[in-house]
Scaffold this motif. Structure first.
Motif, short mmCIF file in Angstrom:
data_model
loop_
_atom_site.label_atom_id
_atom_site.label_comp_id
_atom_site.label_asym_id
_atom_site.label_seq_id
_atom_site.Cartn_x
_atom_site.Cartn_y
_atom_site.Cartn_z
N LEU A 8 0.86 -1.18 0.00
CA LEU A 8 0.00 0.00 0.00
C LEU A 8 0.89 1.23 0.00
O LEU A 8 1.73 1.40 0.88
CB LEU A 8 -0.91 0.02 1.24
N PHE A 9 0.74 2.08 -1.03
CA PHE A 9 1.52 3.30 -1.07
C PHE A 9 0.71 4.38 -1.80
O PHE A 9 -0.30 4.10 -2.46
CB PHE A 9 2.88 3.08 -1.74
N ILE A 10 1.15 5.62 -1.68
CA ILE A 10 0.45 6.74 -2.29
C ILE A 10 1.49 7.69 -2.87
O ILE A 10 2.60 7.83 -2.33
CB ILE A 10 -0.44 7.47 -1.25
N ILE A 11 1.14 8.32 -4.00
CA ILE A 11 2.01 9.31 -4.63
C ILE A 11 1.33 10.68 -4.48
O ILE A 11 0.45 11.02 -5.28
CB ILE A 11 2.25 8.99 -6.11
N PRO A 12 1.68 11.46 -3.46
CA PRO A 12 1.01 12.74 -3.22
C PRO A 12 1.50 13.88 -4.11
O PRO A 12 0.86 14.91 -4.21
CB PRO A 12 1.33 13.02 -1.75
N HIS A 13 2.68 13.69 -4.72
CA HIS A 13 3.25 14.81 -5.45
C HIS A 13 4.16 14.32 -6.57
O HIS A 13 4.90 13.36 -6.41
CB HIS A 13 4.07 15.69 -4.48
N ILE A 14 4.08 15.00 -7.72
CA ILE A 14 4.95 14.71 -8.86
C ILE A 14 5.59 16.01 -9.32
O ILE A 14 4.91 17.02 -9.51
CB ILE A 14 4.15 14.08 -10.03
N GLU A 15 6.89 16.00 -9.47
CA GLU A 15 7.62 17.20 -9.87
C GLU A 15 8.23 16.99 -11.25
O GLU A 15 9.02 16.07 -11.46
CB GLU A 15 8.73 17.51 -8.85
N SER A 16 7.82 17.84 -12.21
CA SER A 16 8.35 17.72 -13.57
C SER A 16 9.77 18.26 -13.64
O SER A 16 10.09 19.29 -13.05
CB SER A 16 7.46 18.48 -14.55
N LEU A 17 10.62 17.56 -14.39
CA LEU A 17 12.01 17.96 -14.56
C LEU A 17 12.33 18.02 -16.05
O LEU A 17 12.22 17.03 -16.76
CB LEU A 17 12.95 16.96 -13.86
N ALA A 18 12.70 19.21 -16.51
CA ALA A 18 13.05 19.38 -17.92
C ALA A 18 14.56 19.27 -18.07
O ALA A 18 15.31 20.05 -17.50
CB ALA A 18 12.56 20.72 -18.44
N ARG A 26 10.08 13.61 -11.10
CA ARG A 26 10.47 13.03 -9.82
C ARG A 26 9.19 12.67 -9.07
O ARG A 26 8.32 13.51 -8.88
CB ARG A 26 11.31 14.02 -9.01
N LEU A 27 9.06 11.40 -8.68
CA LEU A 27 7.87 10.93 -7.98
C LEU A 27 8.13 10.89 -6.47
O LEU A 27 9.15 10.35 -6.03
CB LEU A 27 7.48 9.53 -8.46
N TYR A 28 7.23 11.44 -5.72
CA TYR A 28 7.30 11.36 -4.26
C TYR A 28 6.24 10.37 -3.81
O TYR A 28 5.08 10.47 -4.21
CB TYR A 28 7.03 12.73 -3.64
N PHE A 29 6.62 9.41 -2.99
CA PHE A 29 5.64 8.45 -2.53
C PHE A 29 5.78 8.21 -1.03
O PHE A 29 6.83 8.47 -0.42
CB PHE A 29 5.77 7.12 -3.29
N LEU A 30 4.69 7.75 -0.45
CA LEU A 30 4.66 7.41 0.97
C LEU A 30 4.21 5.96 1.10
O LEU A 30 3.30 5.52 0.39
CB LEU A 30 3.69 8.32 1.72
N ALA A 31 4.84 5.26 2.01
CA ALA A 31 4.48 3.86 2.25
C ALA A 31 4.79 3.52 3.70
O ALA A 31 5.50 4.24 4.40
CB ALA A 31 5.24 2.94 1.31
N GLY A 32 4.23 2.41 4.15
CA GLY A 32 4.52 1.95 5.50
C GLY A 32 4.10 2.93 6.58
O GLY A 32 3.06 3.59 6.48
#
Length: 200
Positions: A8-18, A26-32
């Motif tokens: 079980l995890f969630i991706i609350p934020h995605i940051e685009s990188l050019a 860049r994917l930020y995720f939370l788990a555990g």
């Protein structure tokens, strides 16, 4: 702590990188345990917001949208009323000029606890100029408006606006306010504005 937490995890934020010719993210995720902490915190915030809005948690988005719409309508109404009030004040000021000889000088002070006191003084000056169109063209006039909060302290801010149909006189008064009362401000043409902190 372990790969089993990735069930079980969630991706609350995605940051685009050019980068050069490619676009990555860049994917930020939370788990555990971090995900549990995040969900607990989010649930508490949602429950608190629902309580403030007097509705159930599922209805929070609709209630927030309603509050935002109500705020926009209220802000528009306040702006319209301020313009109407500024026009009424300008007309009252104009009547004070009747029977007076040239040059005409007028000072008016207001008590205003809003954050946009200078903007309201500017509305008054604009309304006055509109009202005097064709009526005071041959007369020289200078008006000083000031506004301060109802409770003046060493940290309260008073705003000042000077305007007239003689740019030289407006500049002279502005320079005097700056040198004598330490009013910080400036202007161009027939209008000068500034502010000072404390009680004068």
């Amino acid at each position: 702590p372990s790969l089993s937490n990735l069930q079980l995890f969630i991706i609350p934020h995605i940051e685009s990188l050019a980068r050069a010719n490619t676009t990555s993210a860049r994917l930020y995720f939370l788990a555990g345990p971090r995900l549990i902490t995040y969900l607990t915190s989010t649930h508490l915030l949602l429950s608190s917001t629902a309580s403030i809005l007097s509705c159930g948690a599922p209805n929070v988005p609709d209630r927030v949208e309603q509050v935002v719409d109500d705020r926009k309508r209220a802000t528009k109404r306040v702006e319209d009323l301020e313009l109407e009030l500024a026009s009424a004040i300008a007309k009252t000021m104009l009547t004070a000029f009747e029977g007076k000889s040239d040059p005409i000088v007028l000072y008016k002070h207001r008590t205003d606890d809003t954050a946009n006191a200078l903007g309201f003084l500017s509305s008054i000056s604009t309304a006055f100029v509109n009202e005097t169109s064709g009526r005071l063209e041959s007369a020289s006039y200078l008006i000083v408006l000031s506004s301060s909060p109802s409770a003046q302290t060493a940290t309260s801010t008073t705003v000042v606006m000077v305007f007239g149909n003689d740019e030289k006189k407006v500049k002279e008064v502005g320079d005097t306010l700056r040198s004598k009362l330490n009013v910080k401000g400036g202007g161009k043409g027939p209008k000068w504005s500034g502010k000072f902190t404390g009680v004068r």
